[in-house]
Design an enzyme around this catalytic site. Structure first.
Site, PDB file in Angstrom:
ATOM      1  N   PHE A  13     -11.341  10.584  -8.986  1.00  0.00           N
ATOM      2  CA  PHE A  13     -12.197  11.242  -9.985  1.00  0.00           C
ATOM      3  C   PHE A  13     -12.241  12.753  -9.837  1.00  0.00           C
ATOM      4  O   PHE A  13     -12.601  13.457 -10.772  1.00  0.00           O
ATOM      5  CB  PHE A  13     -13.644  10.686  -9.891  1.00  0.00           C
ATOM      6  CG  PHE A  13     -14.462  11.315  -8.792  1.00  0.00           C
ATOM      7  CD1 PHE A  13     -15.099  12.543  -8.979  1.00  0.00           C
ATOM      8  CD2 PHE A  13     -14.597  10.702  -7.554  1.00  0.00           C
ATOM      9  CE1 PHE A  13     -15.842  13.130  -7.960  1.00  0.00           C
ATOM     10  CE2 PHE A  13     -15.331  11.283  -6.536  1.00  0.00           C
ATOM     11  CZ  PHE A  13     -15.958  12.503  -6.745  1.00  0.00           C
ATOM     12  N   LYS A  61      -2.944   5.125 -14.075  1.00  0.00           N
ATOM     13  CA  LYS A  61      -4.253   4.459 -14.043  1.00  0.00           C
ATOM     14  C   LYS A  61      -5.229   5.499 -13.480  1.00  0.00           C
ATOM     15  O   LYS A  61      -5.330   5.692 -12.283  1.00  0.00           O
ATOM     16  CB  LYS A  61      -4.193   3.211 -13.142  1.00  0.00           C
ATOM     17  CG  LYS A  61      -5.241   2.137 -13.433  1.00  0.00           C
ATOM     18  CD  LYS A  61      -6.681   2.606 -13.395  1.00  0.00           C
ATOM     19  CE  LYS A  61      -7.224   2.749 -11.985  1.00  0.00           C
ATOM     20  NZ  LYS A  61      -8.595   3.325 -11.963  1.00  0.00           N
ATOM     21  N   GLU A  71     -11.823   5.508 -13.245  1.00  0.00           N
ATOM     22  CA  GLU A  71     -12.698   4.991 -14.304  1.00  0.00           C
ATOM     23  C   GLU A  71     -13.992   5.812 -14.405  1.00  0.00           C
ATOM     24  O   GLU A  71     -14.779   5.619 -15.317  1.00  0.00           O
ATOM     25  CB  GLU A  71     -13.017   3.509 -14.070  1.00  0.00           C
ATOM     26  CG  GLU A  71     -13.793   3.194 -12.801  1.00  0.00           C
ATOM     27  CD  GLU A  71     -12.903   3.055 -11.552  1.00  0.00           C
ATOM     28  OE1 GLU A  71     -11.938   3.830 -11.415  1.00  0.00           O
ATOM     29  OE2 GLU A  71     -13.209   2.186 -10.717  1.00  0.00           O
ATOM     30  N   SER A 100      -9.753   7.700  -1.670  1.00  0.00           N
ATOM     31  CA  SER A 100     -10.415   7.652  -0.367  1.00  0.00           C
ATOM     32  C   SER A 100      -9.542   6.925   0.664  1.00  0.00           C
ATOM     33  O   SER A 100      -8.687   6.110   0.298  1.00  0.00           O
ATOM     34  CB  SER A 100     -11.763   6.945  -0.511  1.00  0.00           C
ATOM     35  OG  SER A 100     -11.545   5.654  -1.046  1.00  0.00           O
ATOM     36  N   CYS A 140     -10.624  17.299  -1.554  1.00  0.00           N
ATOM     37  CA  CYS A 140      -9.976  16.901  -0.307  1.00  0.00           C
ATOM     38  C   CYS A 140      -9.583  18.121   0.497  1.00  0.00           C
ATOM     39  O   CYS A 140      -9.183  18.010   1.645  1.00  0.00           O
ATOM     40  CB  CYS A 140      -8.749  16.047  -0.591  1.00  0.00           C
ATOM     41  SG  CYS A 140      -7.417  16.988  -1.342  1.00  0.00           S
ATOM     42  N   GLU A 153     -16.037  12.431   5.987  1.00  0.00           N
ATOM     43  CA  GLU A 153     -15.933  13.204   4.749  1.00  0.00           C
ATOM     44  C   GLU A 153     -17.259  13.097   3.985  1.00  0.00           C
ATOM     45  O   GLU A 153     -17.703  11.998   3.665  1.00  0.00           O
ATOM     46  CB  GLU A 153     -14.795  12.641   3.893  1.00  0.00           C
ATOM     47  CG  GLU A 153     -14.576  13.404   2.613  1.00  0.00           C
ATOM     48  CD  GLU A 153     -13.354  12.894   1.835  1.00  0.00           C
ATOM     49  OE1 GLU A 153     -13.229  11.669   1.651  1.00  0.00           O
ATOM     50  OE2 GLU A 153     -12.539  13.733   1.417  1.00  0.00           O
TER      51      GLU A 153
HETATM   52  P1  NAD Z   1     -11.478   6.071  -4.679  1.00  0.00           P
HETATM   53  O1  NAD Z   1     -10.637   5.650  -3.527  1.00  0.00           O
HETATM   54  O2  NAD Z   1     -12.815   5.461  -4.823  1.00  0.00           O
HETATM   55  O3  NAD Z   1     -10.729   5.782  -6.067  1.00  0.00           O
HETATM   56  C1  NAD Z   1      -9.431   6.267  -6.330  1.00  0.00           C
HETATM   57  C2  NAD Z   1      -8.730   5.336  -7.307  1.00  0.00           C
HETATM   58  O4  NAD Z   1      -8.594   4.054  -6.713  1.00  0.00           O
HETATM   59  C3  NAD Z   1      -9.456   5.128  -8.625  1.00  0.00           C
HETATM   60  O5  NAD Z   1      -8.512   5.141  -9.661  1.00  0.00           O
HETATM   61  C4  NAD Z   1     -10.100   3.743  -8.479  1.00  0.00           C
HETATM   62  O6  NAD Z   1     -10.140   3.051  -9.689  1.00  0.00           O
HETATM   63  C5  NAD Z   1      -9.165   3.037  -7.521  1.00  0.00           C
HETATM   64  N1  NAD Z   1      -9.853   2.128  -6.599  1.00  0.00           N
HETATM   65  C6  NAD Z   1     -11.081   2.272  -6.062  1.00  0.00           C
HETATM   66  N2  NAD Z   1     -11.350   1.262  -5.209  1.00  0.00           N
HETATM   67  C7  NAD Z   1     -10.271   0.465  -5.202  1.00  0.00           C
HETATM   68  C8  NAD Z   1      -9.935  -0.740  -4.518  1.00  0.00           C
HETATM   69  N3  NAD Z   1     -10.778  -1.319  -3.680  1.00  0.00           N
HETATM   70  N4  NAD Z   1      -8.732  -1.298  -4.754  1.00  0.00           N
HETATM   71  C9  NAD Z   1      -7.860  -0.727  -5.600  1.00  0.00           C
HETATM   72  N5  NAD Z   1      -8.128   0.426  -6.277  1.00  0.00           N
HETATM   73  C10 NAD Z   1      -9.304   1.014  -6.088  1.00  0.00           C
HETATM   74  O7  NAD Z   1     -11.562   7.674  -4.603  1.00  0.00           O
HETATM   75  P2  NAD Z   1     -12.468   8.650  -5.459  1.00  0.00           P
HETATM   76  O8  NAD Z   1     -13.890   8.523  -5.039  1.00  0.00           O
HETATM   77  O9  NAD Z   1     -12.138   8.520  -6.907  1.00  0.00           O
HETATM   78  O10 NAD Z   1     -11.881  10.059  -5.006  1.00  0.00           O
HETATM   79  C11 NAD Z   1     -12.361  10.788  -3.910  1.00  0.00           C
HETATM   80  C12 NAD Z   1     -11.498  10.589  -2.689  1.00  0.00           C
HETATM   81  O11 NAD Z   1     -10.151  11.002  -2.981  1.00  0.00           O
HETATM   82  C13 NAD Z   1     -11.928  11.443  -1.506  1.00  0.00           C
HETATM   83  O12 NAD Z   1     -11.865  10.682  -0.343  1.00  0.00           O
HETATM   84  C14 NAD Z   1     -10.898  12.574  -1.491  1.00  0.00           C
HETATM   85  O13 NAD Z   1     -10.693  13.170  -0.225  1.00  0.00           O
HETATM   86  C15 NAD Z   1      -9.680  11.843  -1.933  1.00  0.00           C
HETATM   87  N6  NAD Z   1      -8.684  12.775  -2.434  1.00  0.00           N
HETATM   88  C16 NAD Z   1      -7.581  12.975  -1.665  1.00  0.00           C
HETATM   89  C17 NAD Z   1      -6.628  13.885  -2.073  1.00  0.00           C
HETATM   90  C18 NAD Z   1      -5.406  14.118  -1.251  1.00  0.00           C
HETATM   91  O14 NAD Z   1      -4.479  14.743  -1.737  1.00  0.00           O
HETATM   92  N7  NAD Z   1      -5.359  13.645  -0.011  1.00  0.00           N
HETATM   93  C19 NAD Z   1      -6.794  14.581  -3.281  1.00  0.00           C
HETATM   94  C20 NAD Z   1      -7.938  14.329  -4.040  1.00  0.00           C
HETATM   95  C21 NAD Z   1      -8.882  13.421  -3.610  1.00  0.00           C
END
Ligand code: NAD
Length: 493
Positions: free
Chosen positions: A157, A181, A184, A234, A289, A390
């Site tokens: 997000f 994808k 959401e 994450s 991040c 984090e």
């Molecule tokens: P998230 O892991 O909750 O969700 C990311 C994506 O995964 C979304 O599209 C979501 O629909 C999907 N998703 C969520 N749970 C899932 C599951 N159990 N199984 C399959 N798919 C699932 O992350 P977020 O809260 O949207 O984003 C923030 C996180 O992203 C932070 O931890 C941040 O550090 C990380 N991030 C990392 C980078 C990088 O380059 N390392 C860059 C940006 C953000």
């Protein structure tokens, strides 16, 4: 053409085989403005059949697209660059409304996304793999890169306008089909970008959008027609996705969470370091991040640096991202705000010194918003939760250290390895830091180690699962397989 920036917006749609379609699966969620609490739109989740249709359309498109002349393949990308630039302000407005960050931050992330479109336009040069005449007696050898099929990317997000573009332009430039994808939580900006993609001239099925949550992601990862997956999100999800995709025999790169460090030595320009450190920790409300929120300061300048940080952090204005005067916008959701508040409570419980408390922030007229003002802890211990985990909010912690060796040791003990910055005036400290930091993105005298699109971007340890990172040349390798042609034509004269 103008993009719709004024809510309420129509329900979010999939873009499959060149057509807009409503997702047909179970479940969905409202998309809510984090600054006001106002419902902006609704996203339904895709069914197995939506995924099948998209993957099949991608496979059909791949047949032709993968053999289309590379010069022709990049024309829609040039068009997309122009469209993204022409509509950058509208996209930024949509992004602010559904995400909460400021207009400047939204526009900045779109610019970084467009950079990737620009880099991918160079694919005719970047995709070449090498040729050696007379590699053996009378034998010439040529390496070629071939596209592999239908790829997907699952994105988070926090940068909904930029992160899809870490992947999409390279996937299609190399001759693959691509399915996004998006998160959401804020999928409308992806929908608006796809409204531009629809105008850019890609053949149907080359670039597609499917909305959804966990089931949709698993459906894509389990689908035989998907060649590979990119993930950003994450750490626990990144690890699960890496394992699932690998088990299914797919290429996978999974970028996870982070906990980043800044080291400030006594020879640093302290004013500059404080300004850059605060902006790195607090930009996008800390939902980055690359947020450097663990600040290790040489003890001899610790008190002076703390004062500078408090002055800088205390001057930040919290509010609606659409207001020009706002420095820090709203957090993505009430649940996330609550999680950040729990981190602040844990810091207090574990004995850190609360130097600036952002919990009582008042944003008049925005009582429904998820706001937190900058919060600064001093005398943090590296074993405290706020130093290890984090937080993803506008919270920063300062830790006094004896010198560069102790600072590097504390930093390298972290489970994460995404980014780090050093502020110093001493070359020997900079060299030691560059050589010893167990971190993927390392900056000296710069607040945020964010590489330009022509360099790869990715971390280490729990911040990354895989080998090839996002952006730049790594993406060309990820999206292609190399074949060697060996040719021998003996002289028949
Ligand atoms: P998230 O892991 O909750 O969700 C990311 C994506 O995964 C979304 O599209 C979501 O629909 C999907 N998703 C969520 N749970 C899932 C599951 N159990 N199984 C399959 N798919 C699932 O992350 P977020 O809260 O949207 O984003 C923030 C996180 O992203 C932070 O931890 C941040 O550090 C990380 N991030 C990392 C980078 C990088 O380059 N390392 C860059 C940006 C953000």
């Amino acid at each position: 053409m103008t993009l719709n920036t004024v809510p309420p917006w129509e329900d979010v749609q999939n873009y499959i085989d060149g057509e807009w379609q409503s997702p047909t699966g179970d479940g969905g969620r409202d998309i809510v403005n984090p600054a006001t609490g106002e419902t902006l739109s609704h996203v339904g989740f895709s069914s197995e059949s939506d995924i099948d249709t998209a993957v099949e359309a991608g496979q059909d498109a791949f047949e032709t697209w993968s053999t289309t002349a590379v010069e022709e393949r990049i024309q829609p990308l040039f068009e997309l660059k122009q469209l993204l630039e022409a509509h950058q302000d509208e996209l930024a407005e949509v992004l602010v409304r559904e995400h909460g960050k400021t207009r400047g931050e939204a526009s900045g992330e779109l610019r970084r996304g467009i950079e990737n479109v620009e880099v991918a336009c160079g694919i005719p040069s970047m995709m070449q793999a090498g040729h050696l005449p007379n590699a053996a007696p009378e034998i010439d050898e040529t390496a070629v890169r071939k596209p592999l099929g239908v790829f997907t990317a699952i994105t988070p997000f926090n940068f909904p306008g930029m992160i899809p573009l870490w992947f999409l332009p390279y996937a299609v430039a190399t001759g693959n089909a691509f399915i996004l994808k998006p998160s959401e939580q804020d999928p409308v900006v992806a929908q608006r970008i796809f409204e531009l993609i629809d105008q850019a001239g890609f053949p149907d099925g080359v670039v597609q959008l499917v909305h959804g949550s966990v089931d949709t992601v698993n459906g894509l990862l389990d689908h035989d027609g998907i060649a590979g997956a990119s993930f950003v999100g994450s750490t626990p999800v990144a690890k699960a996705i890496y394992e699932r995709a690998a088990k299914n025999g797919k290429r996978v790169q999974a970028q996870g969470g982070a906990k980043n460090h800044v080291i400030v030595t006594e020879t640093a320009n302290l004013d500059f370091a404080a300004q850059k450190t605060v902006s790195s920790a607090l930009a996008c409300g800390g939902e980055r991040c690359l947020a450097n929120d663990n600040i290790l300061v040489e003890a001899s300048v610790y008190d002076e640096f703390v004062e500078l940080v408090l002055e800088e952090a205390g001057s930040k204005v919290v509010g609606d991202g659409l207001d020009d005067g706002t420095d820090i916008g709203a957090l993505i959701s009430p649940e996330h705000e609550e999680r950040v508040r729990e981190f602040i409570a844990s810091g207090i419980d574990e004995g850190a010194e609360l130097l600036l408390d952002g919990r009582d922030v008042d944003v008049p007229g925005y009582e429904g918003g998820n706001f937190l003002a900058p919060t600064v802890f001093g005398d943090v211990d590296p074993d405290m939760r706020i130093a290890r985990e984090e937080i993803f909010g506008p919270v920063m912690g300062l830790l006094p250290v004896e010198g560069i060796d102790e600072a590097i040791d504390v930093m390298n003990r972290s489970d994460f390895g995404n980014a780090a910055s050093l502020f110093t005036g001493r070359g020997s400290d900079a060299r030691k830091f560059r050589h010893q930091a167990d971190v993927g993105n390392v900056a000296v005298n710069a607040g945020t180690a964010a590489p330009m699109a022509f360099f790869h971007f990715g971390g280490r340890k729990d911040s990354f699962f895989g080998d090839l990172h996002a952006q730049g040349e790594d993406m060309i390798h990820f999206y292609t397989d190399k074949t060697i042609y060996i040719e021998r034509w003996p002289d028949e004269s």
